[in-house]
Design an enzyme around this catalytic site. Structure first.
Site, short mmCIF file in Angstrom:
data_model
loop_
_atom_site.label_atom_id
_atom_site.label_comp_id
_atom_site.label_asym_id
_atom_site.label_seq_id
_atom_site.Cartn_x
_atom_site.Cartn_y
_atom_site.Cartn_z
N CYS A 35 0.82 -1.21 0.00
CA CYS A 35 0.00 0.00 0.00
C CYS A 35 0.86 1.26 0.00
O CYS A 35 1.52 1.58 1.00
CB CYS A 35 -0.92 -0.04 1.22
SG CYS A 35 -1.80 1.50 1.54
N CYS A 38 -0.07 3.93 2.60
CA CYS A 38 0.32 3.50 3.95
C CYS A 38 1.75 3.93 4.26
O CYS A 38 2.07 4.33 5.39
CB CYS A 38 0.22 1.98 4.07
SG CYS A 38 -1.44 1.30 3.86
#
Length: 283
Positions: A35, A38
Site C-alpha cells: 500500500c 500506507c
C-alpha cells in the site's frame, strides 16, 4: 520503533490495544506492504507518537497478516486509522492525510486536562470523598470554563449532599440544548422532588388522607415526599391513586408528576411496570 509505537498482532492485541486503551487512546493503523499511501502515513504517525510522548499509543497492524483483526474493525480499505479509548472507537479516518490533519485528528481524540480531572473527581466521588471531588471539579472548571459536563458532575454531587439550591443554580447555567440532556432531566426531577417533599410530615399527611381520601393536595405532597426519600414504588402508587380519583385535577398534576418520576428512574424496571399501570388507569 519508538517507545510509543508497537507492531501489533493477535498475540499482543489484548495487552497493547484493549488494556492500553484503558489508560490513553490507542491509534490503530491498519496497513500493508503493497500500500503506497500506507508508506506515506505510517512515518507521520510514528513521528507524532514520539512527539506526543505517551498521550496516545500507536498500534500498527498489518492487515494482510491479521485479517481477523481487520475484519473485527470492519476495515474496508487501507490505510485505515481507528482511535480506541476505553472500549470504544472514538474516531477514525481512511486514506493518507497530511501531517497537519493528522495532528488535528489526534488533538480531537486526546482527553483534555479537564476530562482527566473529571475522571479523578468521579473516582473520589465513588470513594465517598465528595468534598475532594468538588474541589477537583473546581480545578477542571478553571481549565475549561465552558465545559458543561463539569457543571453537571458538580450538580450531581451537590444534590447528593442535599445542597439543592446550589445544584439548581448550576443546572440553570446550562445551555438550552444541554438542559434536554438525559442526565440533566433526571437530576432536575430529583431536585424538584427533594425541594417539594423535604418539609413533609408523613404521619400528618396520611392522617389527612385517611380522614378525607379525596384530599389531592395531601396526596401530592405525600407522593413528592416518598419519591424524595427514594421510596419510589410507594410514591408512584400514591400518584396512581390520584389519577384514578381525578385524573384532571390541577391540570393533570398526578400524571405529569408520575412522568417526572419515570424520567428520574430512567432504565429502572419499575418504570415499565408503572407505565403499564398508568396506561390501565387512564383507560
Amino acid at each position: 520503533m519508538g517507545q510509543f509505537a508497537y507492531d501489533v498482532d493477535a498475540g499482543n492485541f489484548q495487552q497493547i490495544v484493549i488494556d492500553g486503551a484503558e489508560q490513553v487512546p490507542v491509534v490503530i493503523d491498519f496497513w500493508a506492504e503493497w500500500c503506497g499511501p500506507c508508506k506515506m502515513l505510517k512515518p507521520i504517525l510514528e513521528k507524532l507518537a514520539e512527539e506526543y510522548q505517551g498521550k496516545f499509543i500507536l498500534a500498527k497492524i498489518n492487515a494482510d497478516q491479521n485479517q481477523d483483526l481487520a475484519a473485527q474493525f470492519q476495515v474496508r480499505g487501507i490505510p485505515a486509522v481507528k482511535a480506541v479509548y476505553r472500549g470504544e472507537i472514538i474516531d477514525e479516518f481512511s486514506g493518507a492525510l497530511p501531517e497537519g490533519q493528522v495532528r488535528e485528528f489526534l488533538d480531537r481524540i486526546l482527553p483534555s486536562p479537564a476530562a482527566e480531572l473529571r475522571a479523578q473527581a468521579a473516582a473520589q466521588r465513588d470513594a465517598g470523598d465528595f468534598a475532594g471531588a468538588l474541589t477537583t471539579l473546581g480545578q477542571a472548571s478553571k481549565l475549561a470554563p465552558g465545559d458543561q459536563e463539569v457543571r453537571i458532575d458538580a450538580a450531581e454531587i451537590l444534590a447528593h449532599l442535599n445542597a439543592m439550591e446550589e445544584a439548581s443554580q448550576l443546572l440553570g447555567s446550562l445551555t438550552p440544548e444541554m438542559q434536554a440532556d438525559d442526565r440533566v432531566v433526571r437530576l432536575r426531577a430529583k431536585l424538584n422532588f427533594a425541594q417539594s417533599g423535604v418539609q413533609a410530615d408523613e404521619a400528618g399527611l396520611r392522617a389527612r388522607i385517611a380522614a378525607q381520601p379525596d384530599d389531592m393536595e395531601a396526596r401530592l405532597e405525600l407522593a413528592n415526599y416518598l419519591v424524595a426519600m427514594a421510596r419510589y414504588g410507594e410514591g408512584m402508587d400514591e400518584l396512581l391513586a390520584m389519577v384514578r380519583l381525578d385524573r384532571g385535577w390541577n391540570e393533570e398534576a398526578a400524571r405529569k408528576t408520575l412522568l417526572s418520576v419515570f424520567s428520574l428512574l430512567a432504565g429502572d424496571p419499575l418504570v415499565a411496570q408503572y407505565r403499564r399501570k398508568l396506561a390501565s388507569a387512564l383507560n
